[in-house]
Design a protein around this motif. Structure first.
Motif, PDB file in Angstrom:
ATOM      1  N   ARG A  41       0.862  -1.183   0.000  1.00  0.00           N
ATOM      2  CA  ARG A  41       0.000   0.000   0.000  1.00  0.00           C
ATOM      3  C   ARG A  41       0.900   1.235   0.000  1.00  0.00           C
ATOM      4  NH1 ARG A  41      -4.918   0.793   4.372  1.00  0.00           N
ATOM      5  NH2 ARG A  41      -5.744   2.788   3.574  1.00  0.00           N
ATOM      6  N   GLU A  48      -3.823   7.066  -2.058  1.00  0.00           N
ATOM      7  CA  GLU A  48      -3.186   5.783  -1.784  1.00  0.00           C
ATOM      8  C   GLU A  48      -3.504   4.802  -2.911  1.00  0.00           C
ATOM      9  OE1 GLU A  48      -2.596   5.259   2.934  1.00  0.00           O
ATOM     10  OE2 GLU A  48      -4.644   4.884   2.207  1.00  0.00           O
ATOM     11  N   TYR A  49      -2.520   3.943  -3.157  1.00  0.00           N
ATOM     12  CA  TYR A  49      -2.635   2.982  -4.258  1.00  0.00           C
ATOM     13  C   TYR A  49      -2.158   1.605  -3.787  1.00  0.00           C
ATOM     14  CZ  TYR A  49      -2.870   7.245  -7.061  1.00  0.00           C
ATOM     15  OH  TYR A  49      -3.224   8.467  -7.561  1.00  0.00           O
ATOM     16  N   LEU A  50      -2.626   0.575  -4.499  1.00  0.00           N
ATOM     17  CA  LEU A  50      -2.090  -0.774  -4.300  1.00  0.00           C
ATOM     18  C   LEU A  50      -1.055  -1.014  -5.379  1.00  0.00           C
ATOM     19  CD1 LEU A  50      -2.166  -3.499  -2.805  1.00  0.00           C
ATOM     20  CD2 LEU A  50      -3.903  -4.255  -4.462  1.00  0.00           C
ATOM     21  N   TRP A  66      -6.497   2.837  -3.988  1.00  0.00           N
ATOM     22  CA  TRP A  66      -6.896   1.996  -2.850  1.00  0.00           C
ATOM     23  C   TRP A  66      -8.399   2.138  -2.608  1.00  0.00           C
ATOM     24  CZ3 TRP A  66      -3.871  -1.441  -0.327  1.00  0.00           C
ATOM     25  CH2 TRP A  66      -4.394  -2.032   0.838  1.00  0.00           C
ATOM     26  N   LYS A  70      -9.424  -3.357  -3.272  1.00  0.00           N
ATOM     27  CA  LYS A  70      -7.966  -3.485  -3.142  1.00  0.00           C
ATOM     28  C   LYS A  70      -7.586  -3.914  -1.724  1.00  0.00           C
ATOM     29  CE  LYS A  70      -7.059  -1.917  -7.329  1.00  0.00           C
ATOM     30  NZ  LYS A  70      -8.445  -1.555  -7.737  1.00  0.00           N
ATOM     31  N   GLN A  71      -8.321  -3.447  -0.738  1.00  0.00           N
ATOM     32  CA  GLN A  71      -8.082  -3.846   0.655  1.00  0.00           C
ATOM     33  C   GLN A  71      -8.277  -5.353   0.814  1.00  0.00           C
ATOM     34  OE1 GLN A  71      -7.312  -1.921   3.502  1.00  0.00           O
ATOM     35  NE2 GLN A  71      -7.282  -3.779   4.748  1.00  0.00           N
TER      36      GLN A  71
END
Length: 326
Positions: A41, A48-50, A66, A70-71
């Motif tokens: 993360r 925020e991005y994955l 995110w 994605k979580q």
């Protein structure tokens, strides 16, 4: 005196245990290789991005902003990776014990330098499908197939011969990526482009049959010269064995049908342009392997039906062996 000294019951038991434990370990390794190297993360600015990470240097690519999806993907990945590592590590401990026992029992072995290459090739699912072991290292696998040890036959050298055997074209650097993962010091020998060499001067040679030359990726390395005699190592029933290495680790070998390998060795031994020391070794190995097949490997027929499949170049060596054993 027979050419093969049979394994003791203890030796056989250690090999069975080592193979079972190797299969459990490599299955977990392949599953780990199939999933991303890492997911992270990352915060960039206010968002925020994955990210999928490709290597230890942190190189990667964004999988998108995110969110709940994605979580969930991130958590599922972390849980699966922990479980796979636990499986892998548990199997590795048991496998290490088996391979050390196999070495202590003086079973046929290969060099410690060949082991990491074979394990990495197997982890990437290349053995048997894309690569075969075709040099002297294959003799250890043939000994296990014969359930015994060759008497007075050279079975190890400080180099490593592989054959490219993929049926379908590849457009990536499968072999080079595998070698670099084992040892980043591997470089291609500019004078012999079919050969790679690492900082310890350990050599890996890649060979290929003309019928398969176009299936190797255009940018892959080393670059083998297509040799017609490599076609002889493709047919038949291949040998698949897990052998101990001299450092107490195991490695899987997939090698050509021993009948074709033996006759190919005898043909090599008759080539006057070849190094005389290698020619002598080739002839000894070829005759010993044919004798072992006749003695203790009845699942490989050496009779007339087999001879009808041989090319003209190999027929004299088959006839010579038949006369010698008449």
């Amino acid at each position: 005196m027979t050419i093969i000294k049979p394994f003791t019951a203890e030796q056989e038991r250690s090999l069975i245990n080592m193979r079972q434990r190797y299969d459990a370990w490599i299955e977990a390794e392949r599953e780990l290789f199939a999933i991303p190297y890492d997911l992270r993360r990352k915060k960039i600015g206010e968002h925020e991005y994955l990210y999928e990470i490709f290597d230890r240097s942190g190189n990667g690519r964004s999988l998108g902003p995110w969110d709940e999806e994605k979580q969930a993907r991130f958590e599922q990945y972390k849980t699966a990776k922990v479980a796979l590592k636990e499986r892998r590590d548990g199997a590795r401990d048991a496998l290490g014990e088996s391979s050390r026992i196999a070495r202590a029992l003086r079973l046929p072995m290969i060099s410690a330098d060949a082991g990491p290459i074979l394990r990495e090739a197997d982890r990437r699912s290349l053995l048997g499908s894309h690569l075969l072991v075709i040099g002297t290292n294959a003799m250890a696998a043939y000994a296990l197939e014969a359930a015994g040890t060759f008497r007075d036959v050279p079975d190890e050298t400080e180099d490593f011969d592989l054959a490219w055997t993929a049926d379908e074209p590849e457009d990536c650097t499968l072999v080079w990526d595998m070698l670099k993962a084992v040892d980043p010091t591997f470089t291609v020998n500019t004078e012999r482009e079919f050969q790679a060499r690492n900082a310890k001067a350990y050599e890996v040679e890649l060979l290929v049959a003309p019928s398969l030359a176009n299936t190797l990726g255009g940018t892959d390395r080393p670059r083998p010269v297509a040799l017609p005699e490599q076609e002889w190592l493709l047919p038949g029933r291949r040998v698949d064995q897990v052998v101990p290495c001299r450092d107490g680790t195991p490695a899987r070998i997939v090698a050509p049908d021993p009948r074709w390998f033996a006759l190919h060795k005898l043909w090599l031994g008759a080539q006057t342009k070849r190094n005389p020391l290698k020619r002598r070794k080739d002839t000894i190995q070829g005759n010993a392997l044919l004798d072992a097949i006749a003695e203790v490997m009845p699942h490989y027929d050496l009779g007339g039906a087999f001879s009808t499949t041989l090319p003209d170049e190999l027929m004299p060596y088959w006839h010579d062996w038949q006369r010698r054993n008449a």
